[in-house]
Scaffold this active site. Structure first.
Site, PDB file in Angstrom:
ATOM      1  N   THR A 135      12.285  -0.621 -10.596  1.00  0.00           N
ATOM      2  CA  THR A 135      11.089  -1.583 -10.477  1.00  0.00           C
ATOM      3  C   THR A 135      10.729  -2.076 -11.772  1.00  0.00           C
ATOM      4  O   THR A 135      10.847  -1.157 -12.821  1.00  0.00           O
ATOM      5  CB  THR A 135      10.086  -0.949  -9.847  1.00  0.00           C
ATOM      6  OG1 THR A 135       8.833  -1.970  -9.881  1.00  0.00           O
ATOM      7  CG2 THR A 135       9.465   0.415 -10.436  1.00  0.00           C
ATOM      8  N   ASP A 136      10.095  -3.132 -11.930  1.00  0.00           N
ATOM      9  CA  ASP A 136       9.752  -3.572 -13.323  1.00  0.00           C
ATOM     10  C   ASP A 136       8.401  -2.942 -13.776  1.00  0.00           C
ATOM     11  O   ASP A 136       7.932  -2.966 -14.811  1.00  0.00           O
ATOM     12  CB  ASP A 136       9.608  -5.150 -13.392  1.00  0.00           C
ATOM     13  CG  ASP A 136       8.433  -5.698 -12.227  1.00  0.00           C
ATOM     14  OD1 ASP A 136       8.069  -4.719 -11.534  1.00  0.00           O
ATOM     15  OD2 ASP A 136       8.279  -6.919 -12.090  1.00  0.00           O
ATOM     16  N   GLU A 137       7.867  -2.440 -12.649  1.00  0.00           N
ATOM     17  CA  GLU A 137       6.586  -1.668 -12.978  1.00  0.00           C
ATOM     18  C   GLU A 137       6.720  -0.434 -13.981  1.00  0.00           C
ATOM     19  O   GLU A 137       5.570  -0.058 -14.438  1.00  0.00           O
ATOM     20  CB  GLU A 137       5.846  -1.210 -11.693  1.00  0.00           C
ATOM     21  CG  GLU A 137       5.869  -2.333 -10.544  1.00  0.00           C
ATOM     22  CD  GLU A 137       4.745  -1.877  -9.567  1.00  0.00           C
ATOM     23  OE1 GLU A 137       4.084  -0.947  -9.627  1.00  0.00           O
ATOM     24  OE2 GLU A 137       4.704  -2.790  -8.631  1.00  0.00           O
ATOM     25  N   TYR A 181       2.886   5.695  -8.824  1.00  0.00           N
ATOM     26  CA  TYR A 181       4.142   4.941  -8.215  1.00  0.00           C
ATOM     27  C   TYR A 181       5.183   4.679  -9.316  1.00  0.00           C
ATOM     28  O   TYR A 181       6.330   5.161  -9.367  1.00  0.00           O
ATOM     29  CB  TYR A 181       3.984   3.997  -7.335  1.00  0.00           C
ATOM     30  CG  TYR A 181       5.281   2.968  -7.140  1.00  0.00           C
ATOM     31  CD1 TYR A 181       6.374   3.293  -6.446  1.00  0.00           C
ATOM     32  CD2 TYR A 181       5.255   1.745  -7.760  1.00  0.00           C
ATOM     33  CE1 TYR A 181       7.388   2.454  -6.240  1.00  0.00           C
ATOM     34  CE2 TYR A 181       6.715   0.897  -7.697  1.00  0.00           C
ATOM     35  CZ  TYR A 181       7.530   1.448  -6.826  1.00  0.00           C
ATOM     36  OH  TYR A 181       8.837   0.688  -6.560  1.00  0.00           O
ATOM     37  N   LYS A 233       8.640   6.432 -10.658  1.00  0.00           N
ATOM     38  CA  LYS A 233       9.818   5.719 -10.688  1.00  0.00           C
ATOM     39  C   LYS A 233      10.383   5.495 -12.244  1.00  0.00           C
ATOM     40  O   LYS A 233      11.811   6.043 -12.283  1.00  0.00           O
ATOM     41  CB  LYS A 233       9.539   4.106 -10.457  1.00  0.00           C
ATOM     42  CG  LYS A 233       9.304   3.838  -8.831  1.00  0.00           C
ATOM     43  CD  LYS A 233      10.653   4.245  -8.055  1.00  0.00           C
ATOM     44  CE  LYS A 233      11.904   3.287  -8.127  1.00  0.00           C
ATOM     45  NZ  LYS A 233      12.689   3.446  -7.125  1.00  0.00           N
TER      46      LYS A 233
HETATM   47  P1  NAD Z   1      10.458   0.565   1.529  1.00  0.00           P
HETATM   48  O1  NAD Z   1       9.211   1.306   1.516  1.00  0.00           O
HETATM   49  O2  NAD Z   1      10.479  -0.540   2.399  1.00  0.00           O
HETATM   50  O3  NAD Z   1      11.801   1.556   2.100  1.00  0.00           O
HETATM   51  C1  NAD Z   1      12.160   2.934   1.504  1.00  0.00           C
HETATM   52  C2  NAD Z   1      13.034   3.610   2.391  1.00  0.00           C
HETATM   53  O4  NAD Z   1      13.319   4.905   1.937  1.00  0.00           O
HETATM   54  C3  NAD Z   1      12.580   3.737   3.899  1.00  0.00           C
HETATM   55  O5  NAD Z   1      13.760   3.412   4.825  1.00  0.00           O
HETATM   56  C4  NAD Z   1      12.380   5.207   4.107  1.00  0.00           C
HETATM   57  O6  NAD Z   1      12.554   5.760   5.081  1.00  0.00           O
HETATM   58  C5  NAD Z   1      13.325   5.803   3.005  1.00  0.00           C
HETATM   59  N1  NAD Z   1      12.822   6.920   2.589  1.00  0.00           N
HETATM   60  C6  NAD Z   1      11.825   7.403   2.127  1.00  0.00           C
HETATM   61  N2  NAD Z   1      11.898   8.635   1.744  1.00  0.00           N
HETATM   62  C7  NAD Z   1      13.124   9.170   1.802  1.00  0.00           C
HETATM   63  C8  NAD Z   1      13.593  10.460   1.705  1.00  0.00           C
HETATM   64  N3  NAD Z   1      13.133  11.461   1.468  1.00  0.00           N
HETATM   65  N4  NAD Z   1      14.926  10.693   2.169  1.00  0.00           N
HETATM   66  C9  NAD Z   1      15.458   9.490   2.453  1.00  0.00           C
HETATM   67  N5  NAD Z   1      15.112   8.264   2.797  1.00  0.00           N
HETATM   68  C10 NAD Z   1      13.599   8.024   2.549  1.00  0.00           C
HETATM   69  O7  NAD Z   1      11.051   0.336   0.260  1.00  0.00           O
HETATM   70  P2  NAD Z   1      11.611  -1.074  -0.491  1.00  0.00           P
HETATM   71  O8  NAD Z   1      10.616  -2.161  -0.892  1.00  0.00           O
HETATM   72  O9  NAD Z   1      12.752  -1.631   0.458  1.00  0.00           O
HETATM   73  O10 NAD Z   1      12.181  -0.605  -1.968  1.00  0.00           O
HETATM   74  C11 NAD Z   1      13.493   0.041  -1.845  1.00  0.00           C
HETATM   75  C12 NAD Z   1      13.637   0.476  -3.460  1.00  0.00           C
HETATM   76  O11 NAD Z   1      13.545  -0.408  -4.299  1.00  0.00           O
HETATM   77  C13 NAD Z   1      12.633   1.708  -3.914  1.00  0.00           C
HETATM   78  O12 NAD Z   1      13.319   2.384  -4.898  1.00  0.00           O
HETATM   79  C14 NAD Z   1      11.704   0.782  -4.416  1.00  0.00           C
HETATM   80  O13 NAD Z   1      10.953   1.418  -5.849  1.00  0.00           O
HETATM   81  C15 NAD Z   1      12.590  -0.329  -5.328  1.00  0.00           C
HETATM   82  N6  NAD Z   1      12.152  -1.675  -5.516  1.00  0.00           N
HETATM   83  C16 NAD Z   1      11.163  -2.430  -4.649  1.00  0.00           C
HETATM   84  C17 NAD Z   1      10.603  -3.725  -4.729  1.00  0.00           C
HETATM   85  C18 NAD Z   1       9.852  -4.397  -3.930  1.00  0.00           C
HETATM   86  O14 NAD Z   1       9.281  -5.604  -4.220  1.00  0.00           O
HETATM   87  N7  NAD Z   1       9.760  -3.861  -2.637  1.00  0.00           N
HETATM   88  C19 NAD Z   1      10.995  -4.278  -6.208  1.00  0.00           C
HETATM   89  C20 NAD Z   1      11.537  -3.719  -7.216  1.00  0.00           C
HETATM   90  C21 NAD Z   1      12.122  -2.314  -6.775  1.00  0.00           C
HETATM   91  O1  DAU Z   2       7.064  -5.305  -9.281  1.00  0.00           O
HETATM   92  C1  DAU Z   2       7.950  -4.491  -8.149  1.00  0.00           C
HETATM   93  C2  DAU Z   2       7.189  -3.820  -7.185  1.00  0.00           C
HETATM   94  O2  DAU Z   2       6.527  -4.771  -6.404  1.00  0.00           O
HETATM   95  C3  DAU Z   2       7.806  -2.908  -6.333  1.00  0.00           C
HETATM   96  O3  DAU Z   2       8.336  -1.797  -7.222  1.00  0.00           O
HETATM   97  C4  DAU Z   2       6.869  -2.133  -5.485  1.00  0.00           C
HETATM   98  O4  DAU Z   2       7.831  -1.215  -4.630  1.00  0.00           O
HETATM   99  C5  DAU Z   2       6.335  -3.260  -4.421  1.00  0.00           C
HETATM  100  O5  DAU Z   2       5.518  -2.689  -3.512  1.00  0.00           O
HETATM  101  C6  DAU Z   2       5.517  -4.211  -5.212  1.00  0.00           C
HETATM  102  O6  DAU Z   2       4.444  -3.659  -5.964  1.00  0.00           O
HETATM  103  P1  DAU Z   2       3.151  -4.661  -6.137  1.00  0.00           P
HETATM  104  O7  DAU Z   2       2.034  -3.624  -6.246  1.00  0.00           O
HETATM  105  O8  DAU Z   2       3.140  -5.706  -7.123  1.00  0.00           O
HETATM  106  O9  DAU Z   2       2.977  -5.195  -4.447  1.00  0.00           O
HETATM  107  P2  DAU Z   2       1.874  -5.305  -3.324  1.00  0.00           P
HETATM  108  O10 DAU Z   2       2.504  -6.210  -2.562  1.00  0.00           O
HETATM  109  O11 DAU Z   2       1.360  -4.040  -3.088  1.00  0.00           O
HETATM  110  O12 DAU Z   2       0.974  -6.144  -4.320  1.00  0.00           O
HETATM  111  C7  DAU Z   2       1.242  -7.492  -4.801  1.00  0.00           C
HETATM  112  C8  DAU Z   2      -0.276  -7.996  -5.513  1.00  0.00           C
HETATM  113  O13 DAU Z   2      -1.319  -8.454  -4.555  1.00  0.00           O
HETATM  114  C9  DAU Z   2      -0.874  -7.062  -6.314  1.00  0.00           C
HETATM  115  O14 DAU Z   2      -1.434  -7.523  -7.441  1.00  0.00           O
HETATM  116  C10 DAU Z   2      -1.885  -6.311  -5.430  1.00  0.00           C
HETATM  117  C11 DAU Z   2      -2.326  -7.595  -4.648  1.00  0.00           C
HETATM  118  N1  DAU Z   2      -2.801  -7.304  -3.190  1.00  0.00           N
HETATM  119  C12 DAU Z   2      -1.956  -6.368  -2.585  1.00  0.00           C
HETATM  120  C13 DAU Z   2      -2.537  -5.921  -1.282  1.00  0.00           C
HETATM  121  C14 DAU Z   2      -1.577  -5.133  -0.510  1.00  0.00           C
HETATM  122  C15 DAU Z   2      -4.090  -7.651  -2.872  1.00  0.00           C
HETATM  123  O15 DAU Z   2      -4.728  -8.516  -3.440  1.00  0.00           O
HETATM  124  N2  DAU Z   2      -4.407  -7.503  -1.471  1.00  0.00           N
HETATM  125  C16 DAU Z   2      -3.511  -6.523  -0.665  1.00  0.00           C
HETATM  126  O16 DAU Z   2      -4.293  -6.303   0.428  1.00  0.00           O
END
Ligand code: NAD
Ligand code: DAU
Length: 354
Positions: free
Chosen positions: A135-137, A160, A164
């Site tokens: 992630t970019d975080e 989180y 990562k």
């Molecule tokens: P998600 O939470 O939707 O899915 C996570 C998946 O991992 C689920 O299917 C869960 O069952 C599985 N999992 C969790 N713990 C596990 C374990 N111990 N063993 C096997 N499986 C397990 O997550 P996502 O949003 O699809 O993110 C996927 C990946 O991409 C993550 O590594 C996250 O850090 C990264 N990422 C997400 C975003 C985003 O915007 N969602 C952006 C950048 C990077």
């Molecule tokens: O940047 C990549 C990341 O983006 C991934 O690594 C994470 O897995 C993914 O969850 C996401 O993280 P964020 O914290 O940015 O996403 P989230 O959707 O939780 O929140 C987006 C923005 O909205 C953040 O500034 C918090 C705000 N927010 C979020 C929720 C859930 C609100 O204001 N209200 C809310 O109820």
């Protein structure tokens, strides 16, 4: 029996991004055998893969990446050529509630996978790859200007992002110490179908539809860089096939939005779709207590990926958001399933009781 030219493990394939990666790989590469390794936590949902789960080159294995015996058994059974590692705890708010769960899955789970690769690949690394999806975080928080590049120093600020960042470091440690072929990508916020409604966009869509308050943290001024999830899956495909081991690639949407502006845009789209008077859904916006340590702004510079491997985002945000809203409106059954039971407790703890 079909002969496959590669067997690839995708961890976390039942989650949001993982399910899009699996859909892309099993349809685009019928000669690859794709094994989805997922523990099916609250975020894992096999319904996400219903359209492709009967394809002959797709296999599901219910297993936990933290469990060394299970990983040993799967590597022994399939002799994986590559691993695309997405399994993780992924929600920042949950990491504030329960940081150790993130250390376990994201740090220990990644280390177990790396170790199992090293053991089974046995120093013969030809045509092998460990691809870590990050992630970019990990880069921390930006001010009003500037972008994250691959050279930006790590500065994670939530449990989180710290977990990562730690997992990224473990991957690079295995690359440098054992020459394990590994690549990392760091992506910005994804959006699209099958996104669990704890995250901003699907949570807001669901609440607007149900006339529930729209909880905007703080003043809604935090900025995120949104990328269509299928573009992320395409980037992963590109990097898996063309990326150089030992390298990191940033992936982003060049698409920055303040949270409040994004929520207002969603309200406007939903008013039209639901036949509500203009401005009606915006009345649901409720400013709530800010997230602790809330990062102000993320923005990715994806020049390296564009210049070296030729990837760029394909979809304009307004179009992607409309497609996303349509998907949620047409898939009420999916929403009902994922918002029953445990979700209600999470929602109460996160939004109602605070
Ligand atoms: P998600 O939470 O939707 O899915 C996570 C998946 O991992 C689920 O299917 C869960 O069952 C599985 N999992 C969790 N713990 C596990 C374990 N111990 N063993 C096997 N499986 C397990 O997550 P996502 O949003 O699809 O993110 C996927 C990946 O991409 C993550 O590594 C996250 O850090 C990264 N990422 C997400 C975003 C985003 O915007 N969602 C952006 C950048 C990077
Ligand atoms: O940047 C990549 C990341 O983006 C991934 O690594 C994470 O897995 C993914 O969850 C996401 O993280 P964020 O914290 O940015 O996403 P989230 O959707 O939780 O929140 C987006 C923005 O909205 C953040 O500034 C918090 C705000 N927010 C979020 C929720 C859930 C609100 O204001 N209200 C809310 O109820």
């Amino acid at each position: 029996m079909a002969q496959y030219i590669k067997t690839i493990a995708v961890t976390g394939g039942a989650g949001f991004i993982g399910s899009h990666v699996i859909r892309l790989f099993v349809t685009k590469y019928p000669a690859y055998r794709i094994v989805n390794i997922d523990a099916l936590t609250y975020a894992g949902n096999l319904e996400n893969l219903r359209d492709i789960d009967r394809l002959p080159n797709y296999i599901f294995e219910h297993a936990d990446i933290c469990n060394e015996q299970q990983m040993d058994q799967l590597f022994g059974k399939y002799a994986f050529d590559g691993v695309i590692h997405l399994a993780a705890e992924s929600h920042v708010d949950r990491s504030i509630m329960d940081p150790l769960a993130f250390v376990k899955t994201n740090v220990l789970g990644t280390a177990v996978l790396l170790n199992t690769c090293r053991k089974y690949w046995n120093d013969d690394y030809s045509n092998k790859l460990f691809y870590h999806v990050s992630t970019d975080e990990v880069y921390g928080s930006l001010g009003e200007t500037g972008f994250f590049t691959e050279e930006t120093p790590y500065d994670p600020r939530s449990p989180y992002s710290a977990s990562k960042a730690s997992s990224d470091h473990m991957v690079m440690a295995y690359y440098h110490t054992y020459t394990l072929p590994a690549v990392i990508s760091n992506c910005s916020n994804n959006y699209g179908s099958h996104h669990f409604p704890e995250k901003l966009i699907p949570l807001m869509i669901n609440n607007i539809k149900n006339n529930k308050p729209l909880p905007v943290y703080g003043k809604g001024e935090n900025v995120r860089d949104w990328l269509w999830v299928e573009d992320h899956a395409r980037a992963i495909d590109t990097i898996f096939h063309k990326g150089r081991a030992g390298e990191t690639y940033n992936i982003g949407g060049y698409n920055e939005w303040k949270n409040i502006d994004l929520v207002k845009l969603l309200c406007a789209i939903m008013d039209t779709k639901l036949g509500r008077p203009k401005g009606e859904s915006e009345k649901l916006i409720t400013y709530v207590k800010d997230r602790s340590g809330h990062d102000l702004r993320y923005a990715i510079d994806a020049t390296k990926l564009n210049n070296e491997l030729g990837w760029k985002p394909s979809l304009q945000f307004e179009e992607g958001l409309e497609k996303t809203v349509n998907w949620y409106l047409q898939n009420q059954e999916w929403i009902n399933h994922v918002t029953s039971g445990q979700y209600q407790q999470f929602y109460a703890d996160q939004y109602v009781k605070r």
